[in-house]
Scaffold this motif. Sequence first.
Motif, PDB file in Angstrom:
ATOM      1  N   SER A 158       0.799  -1.106   0.106  1.00  0.00           N
ATOM      2  CA  SER A 158      -0.249  -0.047  -0.042  1.00  0.00           C
ATOM      3  C   SER A 158       0.713   1.246  -0.002  1.00  0.00           C
ATOM      4  O   SER A 158       1.784   1.349   0.573  1.00  0.00           O
ATOM      5  N   CYS A 159       0.528   2.495  -0.662  1.00  0.00           N
ATOM      6  CA  CYS A 159       0.967   3.561  -0.577  1.00  0.00           C
ATOM      7  C   CYS A 159       0.895   4.257   0.450  1.00  0.00           C
ATOM      8  O   CYS A 159      -0.007   4.254   1.326  1.00  0.00           O
ATOM      9  N   HIS A 160       2.040   4.667   1.159  1.00  0.00           N
ATOM     10  CA  HIS A 160       2.050   5.337   2.536  1.00  0.00           C
ATOM     11  C   HIS A 160       1.467   6.912   2.458  1.00  0.00           C
ATOM     12  O   HIS A 160       0.967   7.301   3.536  1.00  0.00           O
ATOM     13  N   ASP A 161       1.368   7.343   1.283  1.00  0.00           N
ATOM     14  CA  ASP A 161       0.780   8.672   1.186  1.00  0.00           C
ATOM     15  C   ASP A 161      -0.655   8.722   1.068  1.00  0.00           C
ATOM     16  O   ASP A 161      -1.425   9.315   1.584  1.00  0.00           O
ATOM     17  N   CYS A 162      -1.099   7.862   0.111  1.00  0.00           N
ATOM     18  CA  CYS A 162      -2.524   7.784  -0.315  1.00  0.00           C
ATOM     19  C   CYS A 162      -3.434   6.637   0.208  1.00  0.00           C
ATOM     20  O   CYS A 162      -4.542   6.428   0.047  1.00  0.00           O
ATOM     21  N   GLY A 163      -2.558   5.761   0.379  1.00  0.00           N
ATOM     22  CA  GLY A 163      -3.709   4.301   0.843  1.00  0.00           C
ATOM     23  C   GLY A 163      -3.806   3.484  -0.085  1.00  0.00           C
ATOM     24  O   GLY A 163      -4.387   2.485   0.030  1.00  0.00           O
TER      25      GLY A 163
END
Length: 206
Positions: free
Chosen positions: A14-19
């Motif tokens: 998963s992306c840490h910024d947008c999820g």
Amino acid sequence: MPFKATAMKAGLMSCHDCGKLLKTRETVKNEVLTCPRCNAEIHFRKPHSLTRVWALIITSILLFIPANLLPIMRVNFLGTMESSTIMDGIVYFFHEDEYFIGLIIFTASVLVPTFKIIGMIIILLSIHFKWKRGLRHKIAMFRFIEFIGRWSMLDIFVIALMSTLVSFGGFTSTIAAPAVTYFSAVVVCTMSAALTFDSRLLWDAN
């Protein structure tokens, strides 16, 4: 009961910024993967999370000592300067039968930072030694640490408020003392540790 199914084992990250949840693919050496939604770099886990959290927690412990030993507030009354530490202020409120205020300051200034530091140490040791018991409780504790982090600045807020309001015709003034800097640094370090920590590492250690 052990939990063995993780998104990483299923080939998901998963992306840490947008999820955004992404399906992984084979990569070449030194290739940097980016999120198709926000273009941020993506990783299975936050890079060097444990090292950074350990550094922040150790720094918090070192700063917490002068934060409690040095004066946090100085009151100038008719030319007489009096200094007080965090505990001096708490004892003062209890002596004045202001138990509610004293309890709030004691909780926010002593119990909360201590709980955050000890809680993060327990979590970090659990990962290091691969303790498999009570993972759900440790995740719940970490979420609680994240939640209460903002309330640690209550003592600083009280001092700032008193510095503004406590002025009787110039006869009395309240100023912040050196412990304020150390205490603020403790709060910043513990909050940064909670933000830097990747809680999924608890499940990886299982």
